[in-house]
Design a protein around this motif. Structure first.
Motif, mmCIF file in Angstrom:
data_model
loop_
_atom_site.group_PDB
_atom_site.id
_atom_site.type_symbol
_atom_site.label_atom_id
_atom_site.label_comp_id
_atom_site.label_asym_id
_atom_site.label_seq_id
_atom_site.Cartn_x
_atom_site.Cartn_y
_atom_site.Cartn_z
ATOM 1 N N LEU A 1 0.835 -1.286 0.095
ATOM 2 C CA LEU A 1 -0.006 0.014 -0.035
ATOM 3 C C LEU A 1 0.985 1.287 -0.095
ATOM 4 O O LEU A 1 0.499 2.112 -0.725
ATOM 5 N N PHE A 2 1.974 1.398 1.014
ATOM 6 C CA PHE A 2 2.854 2.445 1.023
ATOM 7 C C PHE A 2 3.527 2.680 -0.247
ATOM 8 O O PHE A 2 3.783 3.592 -0.794
ATOM 9 N N ASP A 3 3.955 1.502 -1.033
ATOM 10 C CA ASP A 3 4.756 1.590 -2.128
ATOM 11 C C ASP A 3 3.760 2.284 -3.384
ATOM 12 O O ASP A 3 4.230 2.841 -4.029
ATOM 13 N N SER A 4 2.538 1.544 -3.248
ATOM 14 C CA SER A 4 1.576 2.266 -4.457
ATOM 15 C C SER A 4 1.405 3.985 -4.339
ATOM 16 O O SER A 4 1.424 4.551 -5.309
ATOM 17 N N ILE A 5 1.282 4.306 -2.930
ATOM 18 C CA ILE A 5 1.022 5.634 -2.732
ATOM 19 C C ILE A 5 2.299 6.523 -2.981
ATOM 20 O O ILE A 5 2.311 7.579 -3.597
ATOM 21 N N THR A 6 3.681 5.924 -2.811
ATOM 22 C CA THR A 6 4.703 6.586 -2.853
ATOM 23 C C THR A 6 4.878 6.761 -4.537
ATOM 24 O O THR A 6 5.360 7.847 -4.832
ATOM 25 N N GLN A 7 4.429 5.692 -5.206
ATOM 26 C CA GLN A 7 4.742 5.853 -6.752
ATOM 27 C C GLN A 7 4.041 6.884 -7.285
ATOM 28 O O GLN A 7 4.296 7.613 -8.123
ATOM 29 N N GLN A 8 2.529 6.744 -6.681
ATOM 30 C CA GLN A 8 1.613 7.745 -7.271
ATOM 31 C C GLN A 8 2.089 9.094 -6.895
ATOM 32 O O GLN A 8 1.906 10.170 -7.832
ATOM 33 N N SER A 9 2.334 9.564 -5.626
ATOM 34 C CA SER A 9 2.616 10.836 -5.351
ATOM 35 C C SER A 9 3.915 11.373 -5.758
ATOM 36 O O SER A 9 3.871 12.458 -6.109
ATOM 37 N N THR A 10 4.775 10.514 -6.248
ATOM 38 C CA THR A 10 6.268 10.810 -6.627
ATOM 39 C C THR A 10 5.734 11.625 -8.095
ATOM 40 O O THR A 10 6.229 12.506 -8.807
ATOM 41 N N MET A 11 4.978 10.750 -8.855
ATOM 42 C CA MET A 11 4.690 11.157 -10.106
ATOM 43 C C MET A 11 3.965 12.206 -10.240
ATOM 44 O O MET A 11 4.031 13.379 -11.110
ATOM 45 N N LEU A 12 3.061 12.361 -9.478
ATOM 46 C CA LEU A 12 2.157 13.547 -9.500
ATOM 47 C C LEU A 12 2.878 14.941 -8.978
ATOM 48 O O LEU A 12 2.637 15.975 -9.518
ATOM 49 N N SER A 13 3.785 14.718 -8.107
ATOM 50 C CA SER A 13 4.361 16.042 -7.662
ATOM 51 C C SER A 13 5.319 16.468 -8.460
ATOM 52 O O SER A 13 5.485 17.576 -8.752
ATOM 53 N N ALA A 14 5.954 15.496 -9.617
ATOM 54 C CA ALA A 14 6.974 15.985 -10.406
ATOM 55 C C ALA A 14 6.059 16.635 -11.440
ATOM 56 O O ALA A 14 6.740 17.671 -12.398
ATOM 57 N N ARG A 15 4.823 16.547 -11.682
ATOM 58 C CA ARG A 15 4.025 17.095 -12.826
ATOM 59 C C ARG A 15 3.317 18.220 -11.906
ATOM 60 O O ARG A 15 2.792 19.179 -12.674
ATOM 61 N N GLY A 16 3.695 18.747 -10.758
ATOM 62 C CA GLY A 16 3.165 19.610 -9.984
ATOM 63 C C GLY A 16 1.760 19.648 -9.836
ATOM 64 O O GLY A 16 1.086 20.742 -10.108
ATOM 65 N N ILE A 17 1.087 18.632 -9.664
ATOM 66 C CA ILE A 17 -0.420 18.407 -9.477
ATOM 67 C C ILE A 17 -0.576 18.147 -8.192
ATOM 68 O O ILE A 17 -0.418 17.405 -7.449
ATOM 69 N N PRO A 18 -1.467 19.038 -7.447
ATOM 70 C CA PRO A 18 -1.743 19.162 -6.068
ATOM 71 C C PRO A 18 -2.756 18.008 -6.103
ATOM 72 O O PRO A 18 -3.778 17.796 -6.993
ATOM 73 N N PHE A 19 -3.004 16.994 -5.006
ATOM 74 C CA PHE A 19 -3.937 15.865 -5.133
ATOM 75 C C PHE A 19 -4.194 15.496 -3.556
ATOM 76 O O PHE A 19 -3.487 15.853 -2.877
ATOM 77 N N VAL A 20 -5.290 14.918 -3.279
ATOM 78 C CA VAL A 20 -5.788 14.394 -2.095
ATOM 79 C C VAL A 20 -5.975 12.883 -2.256
ATOM 80 O O VAL A 20 -6.266 12.217 -3.408
ATOM 81 N N LEU A 21 -6.192 11.960 -1.171
ATOM 82 C CA LEU A 21 -6.411 10.620 -1.316
ATOM 83 C C LEU A 21 -7.961 10.541 -0.882
ATOM 84 O O LEU A 21 -8.480 10.987 0.071
#
Length: 692
Positions: free
Chosen positions: A628-648
């Motif tokens: 679960l943590f790996d999935s969140i880390t992968q998704q958040s890293t990708m979105l942060s690199a694109r400058g997209i704010p997000f919530v779970l």
């Protein structure tokens, strides 16, 4: 000062003054065109000299160029006045051979019986003005204008950083931006206005030659004077006319040079020079010794050297005695205060032994940051951020204790919450922190560091490298701002620990006058004060502001009879505050980007939830948690690199458990439920969290 009669008189006086100044400026043309009688010319020349002296003296008492922004315009006006008077005097010299008492007196007093000496003095004054004073002032104005304009982006960013961090108010930020713009405009205007002074000096030389040659030619040919008499008479008048015009011009040039070379200072020119030049007795003793040695050298005049040496010895002794007296008075006052404190009866109370909610401890090298003698100090800046956080988060924060700790390294500091360190850092009071979110690419000498509040790469640099960093558009922050920003972030992230029952009671007392009905209904019949505190703490723990306290209390009153569980009550309150919660996470287009939880994950979490005193938490296998943590880390890293704010985004029933599970590894990740999103909010799915 709000008296209408006083305001009316001030406005009328201002209007009269504007009319008078406008009349004076327009009258310059009249002076050039209309012939002036000698006695009127005398009056105008005296006024011109007085005005020049006034401007020079005024610059000596000016603390900053912002106090004399009209100087460039005044420089132009006084130049035109001098030219007008010069033309009028030339008309009188060439027409009647007389230019009034002022010019005649200047000529006879300076030149005496030898107009050649007067001519030499006049030429020296003009040379000094053109080559030394005017050239220097013009160069300083030009360089100051360029550096001020180049540094404006960096200074504006620093002002914006202070405003965003709460160190200054919006009004103070506007004032600083306005002063910055005025300063840049002033130096730009001075760069151009100084050219008028140089042109005025050149015109004065030409007019002087015209007076001399024209006066001799006209009156010798008309038979009024012989060649020798004309040369003597008009030579004297010419020298007098040149001195009368060039001396005020020299005074104005000196004033402009003093003004553009001044730095911002709370003291006047005399206090600054005197305080810096004569504050060290040892220097005066050394100079006195050298002068005494010169006095004893054969061939050197003994009396002037020994007199000045004696004066310096006396001055050094008086300055030293004054400094010793000041130090002794300070020690006596400290000793007296200590004796009074020791003799005062000690009244012990429980509050004396309690730790502070929040405190900042400084190494001895950082103590000057908290000095009350500075206009901007740690105490005043922290008071400003306490006020700002009260508006942002809706809580009343206790005063922050600031103390020194001699056991720490001299440039270290520690931030404590309830007596326990939560953050620390190192500052260099004589340096500046250069911060660039994307990383510092250009080579700048400095001490590598991390910006303590946000962990960004940074450098501590000296004054010279600070200017280089500003020219490269890096963010440059002074040590006090670094410390205050760090304190603010720690107060924000630990706001739930700072909100005790006493603070909650004070918040409710502030609402009682307008909303006493809901408070009386809720406390103590439905919930106790401690229950309300626990709900508010849970909101602050997830950075939900409690500024809409009325809605929170009404929601607790609606559901408090149904359940006393703090976690459940918090979820009801969050749903009532849905617009406030979602607003903090929208992107620039007003869209809420969500990272959805896969239905399989929701089902697995839901089936494993267990209740504890700390709230709901899912009991999962270690490998499930890791996936679960790996999935969140992968998704958040990708979105942060694109400058997209997000919530779970999760289902309402598992939101608290999911947040508790992620709070340690992902403290900044906002976890929202479907019930917390308004129906009219635009939602866009940007990914899915799985356990596979």
């Amino acid at each position: 000062m709000n008296n209408p009669a006083v305001k009316s008189k001030s406005a009328a006086l201002s209007n009269y003054l504007n009319v008078i100044i406008a009349f004076v400026v327009v009258s310059i043309i009249g002076i050039i065109i209309i012939p002036m009688p000698p006695f009127i010319l005398d009056i105008l020349l005296v006024v011109n000299i007085s005005l020049s002296i006034t401007i020079l003296v005024l610059t000596l008492f000016t603390h900053s160029v912002l106090e004399f922004l009209s100087f460039p315009t005044l420089l132009l006006v006084t130049t035109m006045i001098r030219l007008g008077l010069n033309i009028s005097s030339t008309r009188l010299i060439l027409s009647i051979g007389d230019a009034g008492s002022v010019i005649e007196t200047f000529g006879s007093f300076v030149a005496g019986d030898n107009y050649i000496v007067g001519a030499v003095l006049f030429i020296i004054i003009v040379i000094v003005q053109i080559l030394v004073v005017t050239n220097g002032a013009s160069r300083v104005a030009e360089v100051s204008a360029r550096f001020t304009l180049d540094a404006m982006p960096g200074k504006q960013m620093a002002i914006d950083a202070d405003l965003n961090s709460g160190l200054i108010t919006e009004e103070l930020a506007k004032s600083r931006r306005s002063n910055l713009e005025k300063e840049a405009n002033f130096y730009g205007a001075m760069d151009g206005a100084s050219k008028f002074v140089k042109g005025d000096a050149i015109a004065g030389i030409i007019i002087t030659l015209i007076n001399l040659i024209g006066g001799i030619a006209i009156h010798s040919l008309q038979g009024s004077y012989t060649i020798g008499e004309a040369l003597n008479h008009f030579g004297q008048l010419t020298i007098g006319d040149g001195l009368v015009s060039q001396i005020p011009s020299l005074l104005i040039s000196v004033a402009s040079g003093i003004l553009v070379t001044r730095t911002a200072n709370e003291k006047g020119f005399g206090d600054t020079i005197g305080g810096e030049l004569f504050h060290t007795p040892q220097v005066m003793y050394i100079v006195a010794t050298l002068l005494a040695i010169f006095a004893l050298v054969p061939g050197f005049p003994f009396f002037p050297f020994i007199l000045l040496a004696t004066g310096l010895v006396v001055a050094g002794y008086l300055v030293g005695e004054s400094q010793r007296t000041t130090v002794q008075e300070d020690l006596d006052s400290q000793r007296q205060a200590a004796m009074q404190q020791e003799s005062a009866p000690v009244e012990e109370s429980a509050s004396q032994f309690q730790v502070d909610r929040i405190a900042v401890e400084l190494g001895y090298g950082l103590i000057p940051l908290a000095s009350e003698e500075q206009e901007s100090n740690l105490t005043s800046q922290i008071a400003a951020i306490r006020k700002q956080l009260s508006y942002e988060m809706g809580i009343l924060l206790n005063p922050i204790r600031i103390r020194d700790n001699l056991q720490m390294s001299q440039y270290d500091y520690v931030i404590k919450i309830k007596g326990n360190p939560v953050a620390s850092g190192t500052l260099y009071p004589d340096k500046f922190l250069v911060v660039e979110p994307g990383g510092i690419e250009d080579e700048i000498e400095g001490i590598e560091a991390k910006e303590p509040a946000f962990g960004l790469d940074a450098l501590w640099v000296n004054e010279r490298n600070k200017e280089i960093a500003e020219l490269n558009d890096y963010t440059v922050v002074d040590p006090l701002t670094v410390l205050v920003t760090h304190v603010k972030e720690k107060m924000k992230t630990n706001a739930d620990e700072l909100l005790g029952r006493q603070e909650v009671k004070e918040l409710l007392e502030g609402l009682k006058e307008d909303y006493n009905v809901v408070i009386e209904e809720l406390i103590p019949d439905i919930l106790q004060l401690g229950d309300v505190q626990k709900v508010l703490q849970r909101l602050l723990r997830e950075y939900v502001p409690i500024t809409d306290l009325v809605t929170i209390l009404e929601t607790l009153a609606d559901y408090g009879n149904t359940t006393k569980d703090h976690e459940t009550l918090t979820e009801y309150v969050r749903q009532a505050l849905k617009r406030t919660i979602v607003r903090e996470h929208l992107d620039d287009q007003g869209t809420l980007n969500v990272l959805a939880v896969h239905p399989d994950v929701e089902e697995r979490v839901s089936s494993s939830i267990q209740k504890s005193t700390q709230g709901s938490i899912p009991v999962l296998q270690p490998q499930e948690v890791n996936r679960l943590f790996d999935s969140i880390t992968q998704q958040s890293t990708m979105l942060s690199a694109r400058g997209i704010p997000f919530v779970l985004l999760t289902a309402p029933k598992i939101r608290p458990a999911m947040k508790n599970l992620l709070s340690f590894n992902f403290p900044e990740l906002a976890v929202l439920s479907l019930n917390e999103i308004p129906n009219d909010s635009a939602i866009e799915s940007v990914g899915t969290v799985t356990m596979t």
